[in-house]
Design a protein around this motif. Sequence first.
Motif, PDB file in Angstrom:
ATOM      1  N   MET A 115       6.132  -6.294  -1.255  1.00  0.00           N
ATOM      2  CA  MET A 115       6.165  -4.928  -1.773  1.00  0.00           C
ATOM      3  C   MET A 115       5.047  -4.731  -2.778  1.00  0.00           C
ATOM      4  O   MET A 115       4.811  -5.572  -3.652  1.00  0.00           O
ATOM      5  CB  MET A 115       7.519  -4.650  -2.431  1.00  0.00           C
ATOM      6  CG  MET A 115       7.653  -3.255  -2.975  1.00  0.00           C
ATOM      7  SD  MET A 115       9.253  -2.991  -3.744  1.00  0.00           S
ATOM      8  CE  MET A 115       9.157  -4.157  -5.114  1.00  0.00           C
ATOM      9  N   GLN A 116       4.342  -3.552  -2.674  1.00  0.00           N
ATOM     10  CA  GLN A 116       3.279  -3.212  -3.622  1.00  0.00           C
ATOM     11  C   GLN A 116       3.643  -1.979  -4.435  1.00  0.00           C
ATOM     12  O   GLN A 116       3.547  -1.976  -5.645  1.00  0.00           O
ATOM     13  CB  GLN A 116       1.963  -2.975  -2.873  1.00  0.00           C
ATOM     14  CG  GLN A 116       1.367  -4.245  -2.281  1.00  0.00           C
ATOM     15  CD  GLN A 116       0.031  -4.005  -1.612  1.00  0.00           C
ATOM     16  OE1 GLN A 116      -0.226  -2.900  -1.132  1.00  0.00           O
ATOM     17  NE2 GLN A 116      -0.797  -5.030  -1.562  1.00  0.00           N
ATOM     18  N   SER A 117       4.050  -0.899  -3.774  1.00  0.00           N
ATOM     19  CA  SER A 117       4.388   0.330  -4.484  1.00  0.00           C
ATOM     20  C   SER A 117       5.436   1.065  -3.691  1.00  0.00           C
ATOM     21  O   SER A 117       5.406   1.092  -2.450  1.00  0.00           O
ATOM     22  CB  SER A 117       3.151   1.210  -4.676  1.00  0.00           C
ATOM     23  OG  SER A 117       3.508   2.444  -5.262  1.00  0.00           O
ATOM     24  N   CYS A 118       6.411   1.652  -4.446  1.00  0.00           N
ATOM     25  CA  CYS A 118       7.494   2.387  -3.807  1.00  0.00           C
ATOM     26  C   CYS A 118       7.492   3.857  -4.192  1.00  0.00           C
ATOM     27  O   CYS A 118       8.468   4.568  -3.936  1.00  0.00           O
ATOM     28  CB  CYS A 118       8.843   1.762  -4.140  1.00  0.00           C
ATOM     29  SG  CYS A 118       9.037   0.091  -3.505  1.00  0.00           S
ATOM     30  N   CYS A 165       3.537  -2.063   1.504  1.00  0.00           N
ATOM     31  CA  CYS A 165       3.529  -3.526   1.485  1.00  0.00           C
ATOM     32  C   CYS A 165       2.167  -4.023   1.960  1.00  0.00           C
ATOM     33  O   CYS A 165       1.396  -3.302   2.613  1.00  0.00           O
ATOM     34  CB  CYS A 165       4.616  -4.085   2.401  1.00  0.00           C
ATOM     35  SG  CYS A 165       6.277  -3.516   2.000  1.00  0.00           S
ATOM     36  N   ASP A 166       1.858  -5.256   1.612  1.00  0.00           N
ATOM     37  CA  ASP A 166       0.633  -5.868   2.088  1.00  0.00           C
ATOM     38  C   ASP A 166       0.862  -6.429   3.485  1.00  0.00           C
ATOM     39  O   ASP A 166       1.955  -6.290   4.067  1.00  0.00           O
ATOM     40  CB  ASP A 166       0.155  -6.945   1.126  1.00  0.00           C
ATOM     41  CG  ASP A 166       1.215  -8.008   0.878  1.00  0.00           C
ATOM     42  OD1 ASP A 166       2.203  -8.052   1.645  1.00  0.00           O
ATOM     43  OD2 ASP A 166       1.075  -8.791  -0.101  1.00  0.00           O
ATOM     44  N   HIS A 167      -0.131  -7.106   4.012  1.00  0.00           N
ATOM     45  CA  HIS A 167      -0.035  -7.596   5.387  1.00  0.00           C
ATOM     46  C   HIS A 167       0.982  -8.724   5.537  1.00  0.00           C
ATOM     47  O   HIS A 167       1.398  -9.038   6.635  1.00  0.00           O
ATOM     48  CB  HIS A 167      -1.415  -8.090   5.861  1.00  0.00           C
ATOM     49  CG  HIS A 167      -1.919  -9.263   5.076  1.00  0.00           C
ATOM     50  ND1 HIS A 167      -2.496  -9.119   3.820  1.00  0.00           N
ATOM     51  CD2 HIS A 167      -1.913 -10.589   5.352  1.00  0.00           C
ATOM     52  CE1 HIS A 167      -2.841 -10.316   3.363  1.00  0.00           C
ATOM     53  NE2 HIS A 167      -2.496 -11.224   4.262  1.00  0.00           N
ATOM     54  N   LYS A 223       5.301  -0.062   7.346  1.00  0.00           N
ATOM     55  CA  LYS A 223       4.853  -0.535   8.651  1.00  0.00           C
ATOM     56  C   LYS A 223       5.873  -1.471   9.303  1.00  0.00           C
ATOM     57  O   LYS A 223       5.519  -2.325  10.114  1.00  0.00           O
ATOM     58  CB  LYS A 223       3.517  -1.246   8.512  1.00  0.00           C
ATOM     59  CG  LYS A 223       2.405  -0.354   7.992  1.00  0.00           C
ATOM     60  CD  LYS A 223       1.094  -1.118   7.871  1.00  0.00           C
ATOM     61  CE  LYS A 223      -0.025  -0.231   7.359  1.00  0.00           C
ATOM     62  NZ  LYS A 223      -1.327  -0.967   7.238  1.00  0.00           N
ATOM     63  N   ALA A 224       7.152  -1.362   8.913  1.00  0.00           N
ATOM     64  CA  ALA A 224       8.180  -2.231   9.474  1.00  0.00           C
ATOM     65  C   ALA A 224       8.372  -1.962  10.949  1.00  0.00           C
ATOM     66  O   ALA A 224       8.187  -0.840  11.434  1.00  0.00           O
ATOM     67  CB  ALA A 224       9.488  -2.038   8.721  1.00  0.00           C
TER      68      ALA A 224
END
Length: 790
Positions: A597-600, A591-593, A499-500
């Motif tokens: 980073m959460q998962s790639c 990524c979270d809000h 969401k960048a």
Amino acid sequence: MRTCRYFLLLFWVGQPYPTFSTPLSKRTSGFPAKKRALELSGNSKNELNRSKRSWMWNQFFLLEEYTGSDYQYVGKLHSDQDRGDGSLKYILSGDGAGDLFIINENTGDIQATKRLDREEKPVYILRAQAINRKTGRPVEPESEFIIKIHDINDNEPIFTEEVYTATVPEMSDVGTFVIQVTATDADDPTYGNSAKVVYSILQGQPYFSVESETGIIKTALLNMDRENREQYQVVIQAKDMGGQMGGLSGTTTVNITLTDVNDNPPRFPQSTYQFKTPESSLPGTPIGRIKASDADVGENAEIEYSITEGEGLDMFDVITDQETQEGIITVKKLLDFEKKKVYTLKVEASNPHVEPRFLYLGPFKDSATVRIVVEDVDEPPVFSKPAYILQIREDAQINTTIGSVTAQDPDAPRNPVKYSVDRHTDMDRIFNIDSGNGSIFTSKLLDRETLLWHNITVIATEINNPKQSSRVPLYIKVLDVNDNPPEFAEFYETFVCEKAKADQLIQTLRAVDKDDPYSGHQFSFSLAPEAASGSNFTIQDNKDNTAGILTRKNGYNRHEMSTYLLPVVISDNDYPVQSSTGTVTVRVCACDHQGNMQSCHAEALVHPTGLSTGALIAILLCIVTLLVTVVLFAALRRQRKKEPLIISKEDIRDNIVSYNDEGGGEEDTQAFDIGTLRNPEAIEDSKLRRDIVPEALFLPRRTPAARDNTDVRDFINQRLKENDMDPTAPPYDSLATYAYEGTGSVADSLSSLESVTTDGDQDYDYLSDWGPRFKKLADMYGGVDSDKDS
């Protein structure tokens, strides 16, 4: 106060008339000529009654050291109640009563039985009492009196020390205090002159004197010199009776030492000294020693040496040896025979500690002349500089001249010199030197980034005398040339959130360069031309040798593209320009809000209930397959027939036994632990014939279960007996013997029964060391490892 009678003390001293008991006004001297009596008088009708205060007793006096043959008479007790009819009895108690002093209980006479010593006990306190013989009651109250011992001169004076030790400075004035001696006399100092001590000198005159009353010893002679005589022995006498004839005396010895004072100046035994030294002597090298004598000792004999004048004030120095008080001439600077061959110095010796009162004797110093001759030696070549520093660019070609060194022979012949490089300091032979003129040139290519400084040593050697050589350090600095491109400071792998937003900074880049330009590094960053047009990211050069990676669009999808490879070109601004391309890995991650980073990884789409349909079907197929396998295995086990023990078609029973039934393995709980077998005693029981098939079939017998604590040996013997008695038990043509195998062999057990207890593979290499009988086993067990290796 009660009314009572009084004891009166009557003395007959010198005359036979009685005296009343009154205190003596002064001490009596000599032994009393008549008897002394203590008399008790009562109150008559004509006398007035008065109350009793106490008994008033005069003191008895006895002479010490009495030498008479009879007991010494002390005095007499008498009561006015005594009418001479023997009805009263006199009692004496207190110090020495009954031992030193005895009393006649009828007459009251007191006598001393032994010689008395005043120094042991000067006063005796006794108590007297008169009692009625019949009733035992006292007719007079008990009272106390004193017997004092008269002193005689029977002790000589004794000094507090047998030998005294004292010191006094030499050259002291007359009357200088030395020491005070003290003698004590045990006689009574308050009676006569027995303890009055007078001091006198018996030995030690005319050097010393003693004060007669105080015992203070003083000097009696002027200018006593320690250098002439140091030790004196003085004998002092102490005499009592004020020193009169007949007095007793004692002596003591006083050892007096004259201490040193600085009353002697140092003196050189000779006025001129001469030494030789080679011109090659290094600074600090001792040349010779000089010594001035001083009759004093200790710190008064300490000497300081100094060079006061002469031609070699700056070339030589003198130091003092604190142990020997010698002056050591040393070299201060390098000498040169060709410049000056002889030096003349004036050396002065002085005392650092001076007695001001002896300055009238003259200056406490002395001087001598020292002549130093410089000897010529063959010196090695001398370089024009103590060290050389040269520079060369790192892109210099082979055989490029860097610079040169110069050395000359300092001796008069001026022998020619050749040059060489010490190869221990240039192992790679990067540099070389012209042996004739000392020019330094390169023999290999240089690299500043590998080695910035080269430290080598150049040797200059006389051609006519190769033993004479000298060395000089040569420092060569390699100057930088821009021959290395800049590179990333580290490996960059970053991520971008799905969401960048556009123009979002995701990574800062830094670069390094092995080169070291004079004006500092100035790097520029840009995307590679092939990636600049369609890239999803841009590079922003910060103009401070860093750059940032920015996003070029809004949003990324990791299922469409999970990783981007971003080529970045880094260039420097030096001449010639050097550049390199580095790759930055950018991964798309969830990524979270907050942007963490959460998962790639790109996960598969899942069913809303938690598992996909395909996954559920796969799990059910696995369960069905497992159930079918279990059912088939159980069916096969039921249909399996037990194989006969004897598989031969003809029942010939010729001792053939089948061993192909290995049993249930180590998990077979019915098997025996062979390791626990013990030797049972042989039990011979009657056995049935087992070489024919029994005609009757016996019903199987139920064997009672062994108790948990039954010994294994008893258990085996019981089973053996049961099998021997059972004719239906195979084999029919052989006898199964369960005999004890023995205590074992020296070799370890080859059984695999205990292999389950080991953690790893067994090592059977030792079987090959047991000889040819175990070769087969060695091949079998050794081959297992070989197979594993292959």
